[in-house]
Design a protein around this motif. Structure first.
Motif, short mmCIF file in Angstrom:
data_model
loop_
_atom_site.label_atom_id
_atom_site.label_comp_id
_atom_site.label_asym_id
_atom_site.label_seq_id
_atom_site.Cartn_x
_atom_site.Cartn_y
_atom_site.Cartn_z
N HIS A 251 0.83 -1.21 0.00
CA HIS A 251 0.00 0.00 0.00
C HIS A 251 0.87 1.26 0.00
O HIS A 251 0.36 2.37 0.20
CB HIS A 251 -0.93 0.01 1.22
CG HIS A 251 -2.16 -0.83 1.03
ND1 HIS A 251 -2.13 -2.22 1.03
CD2 HIS A 251 -3.46 -0.49 0.83
CE1 HIS A 251 -3.35 -2.68 0.86
NE2 HIS A 251 -4.19 -1.66 0.73
N GLY A 252 2.16 1.09 -0.21
CA GLY A 252 3.04 2.24 -0.37
C GLY A 252 3.78 2.69 0.85
O GLY A 252 4.54 3.67 0.79
N ARG A 253 3.59 2.02 1.98
CA ARG A 253 4.25 2.47 3.20
C ARG A 253 5.71 2.03 3.25
O ARG A 253 6.09 1.00 2.70
CB ARG A 253 3.54 1.91 4.43
CG ARG A 253 2.07 2.29 4.58
CD ARG A 253 1.83 3.74 4.94
NE ARG A 253 2.26 4.66 3.90
CZ ARG A 253 1.55 4.90 2.78
NH1 ARG A 253 0.43 4.24 2.55
NH2 ARG A 253 1.98 5.77 1.88
N ILE A 341 9.45 -2.32 -3.48
CA ILE A 341 8.01 -2.50 -3.63
C ILE A 341 7.37 -1.17 -4.00
O ILE A 341 6.43 -1.10 -4.81
CB ILE A 341 7.40 -3.04 -2.31
CG1 ILE A 341 7.88 -4.46 -2.04
CG2 ILE A 341 5.87 -3.00 -2.37
CD1 ILE A 341 7.38 -5.04 -0.74
N ARG A 342 7.90 -0.09 -3.44
CA ARG A 342 7.40 1.24 -3.77
C ARG A 342 7.65 1.58 -5.24
O ARG A 342 6.83 2.21 -5.90
CB ARG A 342 8.04 2.28 -2.85
CG ARG A 342 7.57 2.15 -1.41
CD ARG A 342 8.50 2.86 -0.43
NE ARG A 342 8.63 4.27 -0.69
CZ ARG A 342 7.78 5.21 -0.25
NH1 ARG A 342 6.72 4.87 0.46
NH2 ARG A 342 7.99 6.49 -0.50
N ASN A 343 8.80 1.13 -5.76
CA ASN A 343 9.07 1.32 -7.19
C ASN A 343 8.08 0.53 -8.04
O ASN A 343 7.64 1.00 -9.09
CB ASN A 343 10.50 0.88 -7.53
CG ASN A 343 11.55 1.69 -6.80
OD1 ASN A 343 12.02 1.29 -5.75
ND2 ASN A 343 11.91 2.84 -7.34
N GLY A 362 3.28 12.18 -3.86
CA GLY A 362 2.79 12.89 -2.68
C GLY A 362 1.72 12.17 -1.91
O GLY A 362 1.84 11.99 -0.69
N ALA A 363 0.68 11.76 -2.57
CA ALA A 363 -0.50 11.26 -1.86
C ALA A 363 -0.45 9.77 -1.57
O ALA A 363 -1.06 9.31 -0.62
CB ALA A 363 -1.75 11.56 -2.68
N ILE A 364 0.24 9.00 -2.38
CA ILE A 364 0.23 7.54 -2.20
C ILE A 364 1.50 7.04 -1.51
O ILE A 364 1.44 6.26 -0.58
CB ILE A 364 0.02 6.84 -3.56
CG1 ILE A 364 -1.38 7.20 -4.10
CG2 ILE A 364 0.18 5.33 -3.43
CD1 ILE A 364 -1.69 6.64 -5.46
N LEU A 365 2.67 7.54 -1.93
CA LEU A 365 3.91 7.08 -1.34
C LEU A 365 4.37 7.92 -0.16
O LEU A 365 5.29 7.55 0.55
CB LEU A 365 5.02 7.04 -2.41
CG LEU A 365 4.79 6.06 -3.56
CD1 LEU A 365 6.01 6.03 -4.46
CD2 LEU A 365 4.47 4.67 -3.05
#
Length: 435
Positions: A251-253, A341-343, A362-365
């Motif tokens: 989920h981007g965390r 995973i963020r990539n 900005g909003a997701i990562l």
């Protein structure tokens, strides 16, 4: 003026009576007290002097002890004699420490003392945090074997650089190679703190001041289908709570954000969770949507009122260990590291979902806000809209049937209820960005 002692059957080495006129002349011979049978009418003092030859120099120590007139001189002398022995023992330890913290001391021995020093230091901190020594020990055993058995005074910049080169040859990131500096320089700093009093201070070969700015970007070679396979593997991982942590990462965390997440930061009523500014790199409180997947994961491990969400097995008061999760990650046998995973999310959102870079960052990562787009456009207040976008991405990746999509008017009306202080134009702009 001080008087020495010459008493039978009592060791009076290093003891001096501060002459205050209370000792009768009949009990003094050659400036020495020869009889302890004395009646005092006021307090008196005995000075204890200890000295030792260290490194060719005399190191003196002295301490003045006060006694009440009711204390017999014999008892006072015995107490002062014990103090003298203690002071001499301390001077002997001082010499041992001097010899211990010399340039010939092995690096591994300094490192062990440094670790213990930091553990003790953290125990007395107000925040009661714990020094993460395991990662440093593991890193030293894996990448710094070449300097462990080398005298600390013989380690130079070439030794440090060779360790960096070996890490890069192994295909590790620049961030990993910089840990050579980050983990060894404090050891040299600790050595100097202990050794400089003996004149054994050395220059650290691991100073970071000459390093160029960090560039930790690593190319992502995975195609969209490979990303789907990886995410499905993470979702179906059998061991808890690693599986649940992986879901938060998808989920981007960031990993640290997940490991330090606490139950009180989760709002089950409004389906949100907070990553406070102290725990994220944006340096501001960030609110995210608690998706149905995350909610199900949390329910599966048992919802609690307080404490860390993910804890260690043996000590529930401590957060889950990053090194333990890394052991689980290695079992996946994937070509990327956890942070990538963020990539994967970026690649999938851009190429499959057609979401812009600014929204993703900005909003997701949770990156720092892009100054070209204001908070009114994609600030954390719009967590639900972006959370829905992430849900759609995971629906697509997991080949799961998505919840029926709302039309634009329904979305707008829902946003107006959630954020009555925002104008309709601002809310429309958010929807336009998401396409």
């Amino acid at each position: 003026m001080f008087l020495r002692f010459d008493l039978k059957k009592v060791n009076t080495s290093g003891l001096y009576y501060k002459n205050d006129g209370q000792i009768p002349s009949s009990k003094i011979k050659n400036n020495k007290i020869i009889n302890s049978n004395i009646t005092f009418t006021k307090p008196y003092k005995i000075q204890v002097r200890a000295s030792k030859m260290i490194n060719g120099k005399i190191l003196p120590k002295k301490k003045t002890l006060d006694f009440s007139p009711s204390e017999t001189l014999l008892n006072a002398v015995k107490k002062a004699a014990k103090k003298y022995e203690q002071m001499m023992d301390n001077l002997s330890s001082y010499k041992i420490n001097q010899e211990e913290f010399s340039k010939t001391m092995l690096y591994k021995d300094v490192f062990e003392k440094y670790i213990q020093y930091k553990i003790d230091q953290y125990k007395h901190r107000d925040d009661k945090g714990e020094f993460d020594y395991k990662e440093r020990e593991s890193f030293h055993n894996k990448w710094l074997q070449s300097i462990l058995n080398k005298p600390i005074g013989e380690i130079d910049e070439e030794d440090i650089q060779n360790a960096v080169i070996n890490i890069k040859k192994a295909g590790r990131s620049e961030r990993t190679s910089r840990k050579v500096y980050q983990f060894t320089n404090p050891v040299f700093k600790y050595f100097n703190m202990k050794a400089k009093k003996f004149g054994n201070e050395i220059s650290s070969p691991a100073l970071q001041r000459d390093l160029s700015p960090l560039n930790n970007q690593r190319g992502l070679d995975l195609e969209l289908e490979e990303i789907k396979l990886l995410f499905k593997k993470l979702k179906s991982y059998r061991i808890t709570p690693a599986r649940e942590i992986f879901m938060f990462l998808m989920h981007g965390r960031r990993l640290n954000e997940v490991l330090t997440l606490e139950w009180h930061e989760i709002d089950f009523k409004n389906n949100t969770y907070l990553i406070p500014k102290e725990k994220n790199k944006a340096n501001k409180d960030m609110t995210y949507k608690l998706s149905h997947r995350l909610k199900e994961m949390l329910e599966s491990i048992g919802i609690k009122e307080n404490g860390y969400v993910f804890t260690q097995e043996k000590d529930k008061s401590k957060p889950y260990s990053a090194s333990t999760l890394h052991d689980h990650w290695k079992k996946l046998n994937t070509s990327i590291v956890k942070h990538q995973i963020r990539n994967c999310i970026v690649v999938y959102l851009k190429n499959k979902m057609r979401i812009t870079d600014n929204v993703i960052a900005g909003a997701i990562l949770g990156h720092k806000q892009n100054k070209t787009i204001t908070d009114a456009v994609y600030g954390q207040l719009f967590y639900k809209v972006f959370g829905d976008t992430l849900d759609e991405m995971l629906d697509d990746i997991f080949d799961e049937k998505p919840v029926a999509k709302q039309n634009e008017q329904d979305k707008l009306e829902e946003l107006e209820k959630l954020f009555p202080n925002k104008s309709k134009e601002e809310l429309k702009k958010v929807l336009e960005i998401l396409g």
